[in-house]
Write an enzyme that holds these catalytic residues in place. Structure first.
Site, PDB file in Angstrom:
ATOM      1  N   ARG A  19      16.549  57.659  30.126  1.00  0.00           N
ATOM      2  CA  ARG A  19      17.373  58.869  30.108  1.00  0.00           C
ATOM      3  C   ARG A  19      16.548  60.102  30.476  1.00  0.00           C
ATOM      4  O   ARG A  19      17.078  61.060  31.044  1.00  0.00           O
ATOM      5  CB  ARG A  19      18.034  59.049  28.733  1.00  0.00           C
ATOM      6  CG  ARG A  19      19.120  57.993  28.502  1.00  0.00           C
ATOM      7  CD  ARG A  19      19.919  58.232  27.242  1.00  0.00           C
ATOM      8  NE  ARG A  19      20.936  57.185  27.090  1.00  0.00           N
ATOM      9  CZ  ARG A  19      21.858  57.164  26.126  1.00  0.00           C
ATOM     10  NH1 ARG A  19      21.891  58.133  25.228  1.00  0.00           N
ATOM     11  NH2 ARG A  19      22.739  56.186  26.066  1.00  0.00           N
ATOM     12  N   GLU A  55      22.835  62.528  24.767  1.00  0.00           N
ATOM     13  CA  GLU A  55      21.859  62.097  23.761  1.00  0.00           C
ATOM     14  C   GLU A  55      20.615  61.487  24.423  1.00  0.00           C
ATOM     15  O   GLU A  55      20.703  60.630  25.300  1.00  0.00           O
ATOM     16  CB  GLU A  55      22.499  61.051  22.840  1.00  0.00           C
ATOM     17  CG  GLU A  55      21.516  60.512  21.810  1.00  0.00           C
ATOM     18  CD  GLU A  55      22.062  59.316  21.037  1.00  0.00           C
ATOM     19  OE1 GLU A  55      23.291  59.071  21.098  1.00  0.00           O
ATOM     20  OE2 GLU A  55      21.262  58.642  20.384  1.00  0.00           O
ATOM     21  N   ARG A  73      19.992  45.980  24.156  1.00  0.00           N
ATOM     22  CA  ARG A  73      21.244  46.143  23.420  1.00  0.00           C
ATOM     23  C   ARG A  73      22.393  45.532  24.204  1.00  0.00           C
ATOM     24  O   ARG A  73      22.498  45.734  25.408  1.00  0.00           O
ATOM     25  CB  ARG A  73      21.521  47.632  23.163  1.00  0.00           C
ATOM     26  CG  ARG A  73      20.416  48.261  22.345  1.00  0.00           C
ATOM     27  CD  ARG A  73      20.710  49.680  21.951  1.00  0.00           C
ATOM     28  NE  ARG A  73      19.575  50.217  21.206  1.00  0.00           N
ATOM     29  CZ  ARG A  73      19.484  51.465  20.764  1.00  0.00           C
ATOM     30  NH1 ARG A  73      20.491  52.307  20.978  1.00  0.00           N
ATOM     31  NH2 ARG A  73      18.420  51.869  20.103  1.00  0.00           N
ATOM     32  N   SER A 108      17.356  60.348  18.763  1.00  0.00           N
ATOM     33  CA  SER A 108      18.074  60.344  17.501  1.00  0.00           C
ATOM     34  C   SER A 108      17.021  60.272  16.404  1.00  0.00           C
ATOM     35  O   SER A 108      16.237  59.331  16.374  1.00  0.00           O
ATOM     36  CB  SER A 108      18.991  59.122  17.467  1.00  0.00           C
ATOM     37  OG  SER A 108      19.954  59.249  16.464  1.00  0.00           O
TER      38      SER A 108
END
Length: 429
Positions: free
Chosen positions: A395, A353, A266, A356
Site C-alpha cells: 500500500r 488504511e 489473507r 492499524s
RNA sequence: GGAGGGAUGGCUGAGUGGUUUAAAGCGGCGGUCUUGAAAACCGCUGAGUGUAAAAGCUCCGUAGGUUCGAAUCCUACUCCCUCCGCCA
C-alpha cells in the site's frame, strides 16, 4: 480472552461491550457452565483429598505390617477403589464443562477502552489527527495500477497466470521500490525508534493463532496447509507475539519492542468485488510490523509512541495521511483500542488504511500466558501486548506511485528513499 | 527416511511405586557485618486455584491407561538433541 471470573462478576459491563461492538454472546450459558464447574470442582476436590489422605494411611499400615489391621486395610482399599472411580467420573464431567466454558470465552471479543467512541461502522470513526496537505495536480492523477502497468513495474495479469487473482508481481524498479521500503522502514524502527529486528516463521501452528485471537473464530480468513495443522501468517503479529508465550518476563526488560518484515497471507473471505484492482487488497503482501510487550500502567502511553513510530515513515516519505480512532463497531476482535493510519490516495481522492495500531491490553497475554514479575513482589501479572503496521509495504508503494506521479508518467522517488534505490531519483519507462 | 538419547520449578539438575508436602546448586528477595559496596554467614523464595486468612486441590512435555496410591510402570502423540542418508 477475558477472565471468566471477571465476566461472571461484571455481566452488565460485558453485555454493554458486546452490544457496543454490535455482537452477541451467550452469557447465560456461560454463567450456567461456571456455576456447574464450581459444584463439580468442589465435590471433586473433596474426594481427591480423601483419596490422598487414605492412600497415605495405607502406605503407613503396609509398612507397619500389622497383621491385626490387615482386614481393616482391605476394607480401606476396597473403599478407595470406589472413591477412585467417582473421582474419574467427576474429572470427566469437569473436563466437559471446562471445554464448553473455554469454547464460549474464546469467542468473546475484548472490551473496548473507555476512550473508544461508540459507533456502528467505519462511518463513525472520528479523525484523530491529520498530517500533510494533499498535492494539487495540474493533470488528472492516475490510479497506481495504471501507473505501475505503464511503467512496466507491476503486472497483475501475469500474476494471475502464476497463481490466481489478487497476487502481486513486481518488476525492475517496482521490485526494488518494494525492497527499499522494507529496508527503509526496518532501519528507521531499529536505529531511530529502538526496536529489535526479528525474522520469524511465516507458518504457525493452531495454538499460536488462538493466542493472538485469529482462531477459533476466523479460520475462514486464513490459508491452511493441507495435511498439517499449520497456517500461513496473516500478519507478523502472530509469530512475533508468540515469541514469549508461556514465559514469565522480568519487569526490568519491559517494554520489549520488536519489528519484523514478513509477507502476509489473507484469504480475504467475503471481500469479493472490493478493491479488485491494484495493490490494495491482495492475498499476499509485505508488511513491516511493530510489536510491544509492556506493563499494564504504560500500555496506553506506548500505544501513542507506537502510532508516532508508524507515522514517522509517512512523514519521512512526505506523503499526506490522517489518523482515525476506530469506533466500537469497527474494531478488531482482540483489540481494546485501535488507531488506523490512512494515507492519501489522489486518484480516488480518498484516504486508505495503511496501518492499524492497537492495544490488546491483557487479552492476548491471557490466551498466550505471557506474564511478568515485578521485583520484590510476590506473584506474576499479565503483560499488555500492542502492535501496529509500520507500514503495509504494498500500500505504501501504491501511495508513492499515486502521490509522486508526474504529468509525463514518471514517478519521483521520495528523497529519504533514494539512498535505498541506489540514488535513483525517479522511475521512468 | 534409518538408529539412538532425552523433556522435572526463573535457570542447572537429583529423583524407577507410598511417612518426599520434588533433593541440591545458581539466580532473586531480606538480614548480619561494613562509611558504602563486595565477600562471607543466616533466613526466605515455583506457578495456579481457593480463602477474610488458612486448609485443601491441580501442575514433573501432551493425551490416555494400570494401581488404594504415579515425576516414577504401560500405550500413543508432540517437541528437542546426537549419529547416518538426502538436501538449499
Amino acid at each position: 480472552m477475558l477472565e471468566i471470573k471477571f465476566v461472571i462478576q461484571n455481566l452488565l459491563i460485558v453485555q454493554k461491550a458486546l452490544s457496543d461492538r454490535g455482537k452477541t454472546a451467550d452469557l447465560e450459558v456461560l454463567s450456567q457452565c461456571d456455576a456447574r464447574r464450581k459444584t463439580v470442582l468442589l465435590e471433586l476436590e473433596d474426594l481427591r483429598c480423601k483419596r490422598n489422605t487414605v492412600s497415605d494411611q495405607i502406605a503407613i499400615m503396609k509398612k507397619a505390617e500389622d497383621n491385626a489391621s490387615s482386614l481393616h486395610l482391605e476394607q480401606l482399599v476396597a473403599e478407595m477403589r470406589d472413591v477412585s472411580l467417582r473421582v474419574k467420573s467427576l474429572e470427566k464431567s469437569f473436563a466437559e464443562v471446562e471445554e464448553k466454558l473455554q469454547g464460549i470465552i474464546l469467542e468473546i471479543p475484548n472490551i473496548p477502552h473507555i476512550t473508544v467512541p461508540v459507533g456502528k461502522d467505519s462511518a463513525d470513526n472520528p479523525v484523530y489527527k491529520t498530517s500533510g496537505i494533499p498535492r494539487v495536480f495540474d493533470f488528472a492523477p492516475l490510479p497506481h495500477w495504471t501507473i505501475g502497468e505503464q511503467l512496466r513495474i507491476l503486472d497483475f495479469e501475469r500474476a494471475t497466470r502464476i497463481t490466481g487473482a489478487r497476487f502481486p508481481l513486481y518488476f525492475g524498479a517496482g521490485a526494488r521500490l518494494e525492497r527499499s521500503l522494507i529496508n527503509f522502514m526496518l532501519d528507521m524502527h531499529t536505529t531511530l525508534h529502538g526496536y529489535t529486528e526479528v525474522l520469524p516463521p511465516f507458518i504457525v501452528n493452531r495454538k499460536s493463532m488462538t493466542h493472538t485471537g485469529q482462531l477459533p473464530k476466523f479460520e475462514a480468513e486464513l490459508f491452511k496447509l493441507e495435511g498439517w495443522d499449520y497456517f500461513l501468517i496473516p500478519t507478523a503479529e502472530v509469530p512475533v507475539t508468540n515469541i514469549h508465550s508461556d514465559e514469565i518476563l522480568d519487569e526490568t526488560i519491559l517494554p520489549i519492542c520488536y519489528t519484523a518484515h514478513t509477507p502476509c497471507f489473507r484469504s480475504e473471505a467475503g471481500s469479493y468485488g472490493k478493491d479488485t484492482r491494484g495493490l490494495i487488497r491482495q492475498h499476499q503482501f509485505n508488511k513491516v510490523e511493530l510489536v510491544k510487550f509492556t506493563t499494564p500502567e504504560s500500555s496506553y502511553d506506548e500505544l501513542e509512541i507506537l502510532l508516532k513510530n508508524a507515522e514517522a515513515v509517512l512523514k519521512a516519505l512526505q506523503i499526506p495521511y490522517r489518523v482515525i480512532t476506530l469506533c466500537t463497531g469497527d474494531m478488531g476482535f482482540s483489540s481494546a483500542k485501535t488507531f488506523d493510519i490512512e494515507v492519501w490516495m489522489p486518484a480516488q481522492g480518498v484516504y486508505r488504511e495503511i496501518s492499524s495500531c492497537s492495544n490488546f491490553e491483557d487479552f492476548q497475554a491471557r490466551r498466550a500466558n505471557i506474564r511478568f514479575k515485578r521485583r520484590g513482589r510476590k506473584g506474576t501479572e499479565l503483560v499488555h501486548t500492542l502492535n501496529g503496521s509500520g507500514l503495509a509495504v504494498g500500500r505504501t508503494v501504491a501511495a508513492i506511485l499515486e502521490n509522486c506521479q508526474q504529468a509525463d508518467g514518471s514517478v519521483v522517488i521520495p528523497e529519504a528513499l533514494r539512498p535505498y534505490m541506489g540514488g535513483v531519483t525517479s522511475i521512468t519507462l
